[in-house]
Design a protein around this motif. Structure first.
Motif, PDB file in Angstrom:
ATOM      1  N   THR A 156      -6.984  49.037 -21.806  1.00  0.00           N
ATOM      2  CA  THR A 156      -6.999  48.674 -20.303  1.00  0.00           C
ATOM      3  C   THR A 156      -8.059  47.930 -20.038  1.00  0.00           C
ATOM      4  O   THR A 156      -8.110  47.828 -18.853  1.00  0.00           O
ATOM      5  N   THR A 176      -1.358  49.769 -14.900  1.00  0.00           N
ATOM      6  CA  THR A 176      -2.457  49.255 -15.815  1.00  0.00           C
ATOM      7  C   THR A 176      -2.161  48.305 -16.752  1.00  0.00           C
ATOM      8  O   THR A 176      -2.978  47.881 -17.476  1.00  0.00           O
ATOM      9  N   SER A 177      -0.736  48.258 -16.881  1.00  0.00           N
ATOM     10  CA  SER A 177      -0.306  47.410 -18.172  1.00  0.00           C
ATOM     11  C   SER A 177      -0.291  47.991 -19.562  1.00  0.00           C
ATOM     12  O   SER A 177      -0.146  47.435 -20.450  1.00  0.00           O
ATOM     13  N   VAL A 216       2.008  41.900 -13.828  1.00  0.00           N
ATOM     14  CA  VAL A 216       1.392  42.842 -14.772  1.00  0.00           C
ATOM     15  C   VAL A 216       1.796  42.528 -16.247  1.00  0.00           C
ATOM     16  O   VAL A 216       0.974  42.515 -17.289  1.00  0.00           O
ATOM     17  N   SER A 254      -1.336  40.139 -18.295  1.00  0.00           N
ATOM     18  CA  SER A 254      -1.722  41.466 -18.498  1.00  0.00           C
ATOM     19  C   SER A 254      -3.473  41.591 -18.358  1.00  0.00           C
ATOM     20  O   SER A 254      -4.028  42.229 -17.875  1.00  0.00           O
ATOM     21  N   ILE A 257      -4.899  40.895 -15.203  1.00  0.00           N
ATOM     22  CA  ILE A 257      -4.416  42.171 -14.289  1.00  0.00           C
ATOM     23  C   ILE A 257      -5.473  43.175 -14.575  1.00  0.00           C
ATOM     24  O   ILE A 257      -6.289  43.850 -13.818  1.00  0.00           O
ATOM     25  N   ARG A 258      -5.972  43.361 -15.984  1.00  0.00           N
ATOM     26  CA  ARG A 258      -7.012  44.462 -16.389  1.00  0.00           C
ATOM     27  C   ARG A 258      -8.312  44.103 -15.831  1.00  0.00           C
ATOM     28  O   ARG A 258      -9.014  44.878 -15.953  1.00  0.00           O
TER      29      ARG A 258
END
Lengths: 236, 237
Positions: free
Chosen positions: A85, B48-49, B65, B69, B72-73
């Protein structure tokens, strides 16, 4: 690139903070030293060819111990979720971890460099064969590490990761034994897949394109498969 | 800031999330409230993907997302239910590692690490190995890694679970001090926590949102407390 180096550095530090790494390092070097002196004493030749064979054989047993925790521990402890993440690509994660293990492995190889100086002192070794021999076992170890990292990415259990590695490495290393039971294309295939013949060429001072392709493509395929393996949560 | 549209998630034949939709505005502090297994963690992992939704879309800061990804992170700070810590590292080394992975420029690396150490009250323990820390400290280190890159969205999964009352208070105060700067989503099954931190509550039951309202509205026109409201929604649906 910075992230690959950061992950590699972290992996390397992890090795040195674990007693297992020191134990593996000490046992490996001790066993190598014993075999080196036995072989030199027996052969009375200024060559490391047989030493390389022993090293290659021992790496089949040692490398899975070094790689089993790479991803399995991250999965088990939940840090995989942290890694995945962060804005870090899966390729960078795999390459960073691979690089860290490869540096540690290179250190083990480097610790045996004194063997060259010893045979150089007592005889006239074929320097080129020593250099290519080292390149051969380094490439072989690099392939074994790539396989170990791949199996470690399959599970959160380090023991299962190590056993999976052993199965694959045994098949690759001992496949030469099956040659006598086969012929034609099967024999050619077994000879090509097995590591034995490829490493042998390097220790003779030969750098063949087919051997380089074998090791480099094997490493590349394992890295790609590891990447796919850590992404598999996305397909479920 | 966050738009979730018709999120559905299957694990094999099990439907963990059922057509979930909601919007969260910038700066809001939203609590996901639900029993264990309600789908809170799955929903957070999709935001959070870390996990893809089987169907539906999540847009954060105008970006999808699933498609963006990596972008977004960069915007998100995430604390999973179990703090994701490397036990053999020191707090400082771990935060430096987290900062490097989260694109904190090298020049600002030490400044950012010092900032979160201060913010999470970890300065005096920064050279301690993580394995020697108490659960409360570990949780604070987990929060510190989540905010190291000053994310626009902070997602905290059960940030006080397993802590003793003093540690709960410390972590709660820490979250309260963070909230004015960013959008915060936290999940919990502890009602008092939501009441003290969140402005808005999404009650999730068996993968569905059964209530989505501000705390004020949920408790309006009633003598009931949040616990009664929560139980009422659970009984009703």
């Amino acid at each position: 690139m910075n992230k690959i180096l950061a992950i590699a550095k972290k992996e390397l530090k992890t090795y040195f903070k674990s007693p297992v790494a020191y134990i593996v390092l000490i046992i490996t070097i001790s066993v190598f030293n014993i075999f080196f002196f036995l072989i030199i004493n027996e052969n009375r030749e200024a060559t490391l060819r047989d030493v390389f064979k022993v090293m290659e054989f021992l790496f089949v047993f040692i490398v899975p111990l070094l790689t089993m925790k790479i991803f399995a521990e991250e999965k088990f402890s939940g840090t995989m979720e942290f890694l995945m993440t962060t804005p870090t690509t899966n390729t960078a994660i795999v390459l960073g971890k691979y690089l860290g293990s490869l540096i540690f492995f290179t250190l083990i190889i480097a610790m045996t460099s004194s063997y060259y100086f010893i045979i150089e002192f007592f005889g006239q070794p074929d320097r080129l064969a020593v250099v290519t021999g080292y390149l051969g076992i380094w490439l072989e170890g690099a392939l074994f590490i790539a396989i170990g990292i791949l199996t470690s990415s399959w599970t959160g259990n380090q023991i299962i990761a190590a056993i999976s590695s052993y199965v694959i490495l045994f098949l690759l290393y001992f496949s030469i034994s099956f040659v006598k039971y086969s012929s034609g294309i099967t024999e050619t295939l077994i000879r090509y897949i097995g590591t034995w013949t490829h490493a042998e060429n390097f220790s003779l001072g030969l750098i063949a394109t087919s051997d380089m392709v074998y090791y480099l493509s094997g490493i590349f395929i394992c890295i790609i498969l590891t990447r796919l393996s850590i992404e598999n949560r996305l397909w479920r | 800031m966050i738009i979730a549209r018709s999120i559905t998630k299957y694990f094999g034949g099990f439907k963990a999330l059922k057509d979930i939709s909601f919007e969260i505005n910038k700066g809001e502090i939203v609590g996901f409230l639900g029993l264990n297994g309600a789908g809170k963690t799955t929903l957070m992992r999709i935001l959070t993907s870390y996990l893809p939704a089987t169907s539906g879309t999540v847009i954060i800061g105008g970006k999808d997302v699933a498609r963006d990804s990596l972008a977004i992170r960069k915007k998100i700070g995430y604390l999973p239910e179990t703090p994701p810590l490397y036990s053999n590292m020191t707090i400082r080394d771990y935060l430096k590692f987290a900062a490097q992975l989260k694109d904190v420029p090298l020049k600002r690396l030490c400044v950012q690490v010092d900032r979160v150490l201060e913010e999470c009250n970890l300065r005096d323990s920064q050279h301690k190995t993580i394995s020697t820390l108490s659960r409360g400290y570990k949780q604070r280190v987990g929060i510190a890694q989540a905010i190291i890159n000053e994310p626009e969205v902070l997602i905290l999964d059960e940030p006080t679970s397993g802590l003793d009352p003093v540690q709960i208070l410390q972590v709660r105060n820490l979250i309260k001090n963070l909230e004015y700067k960013r959008t915060v989503i936290l999940s919990t099954h502890i009602l008092s926590e939501i009441q003290q931190i969140a402005q808005r509550v999404l009650i999730i039951k068996s993968g569905e949102i059964v209530a989505d309202d501000s705390l004020k509205n949920l408790l309006k026109d009633t003598e009931l407390n949040l616990e009664d409201v929560f139980l009422r929604f659970h009984a009703k649906n």
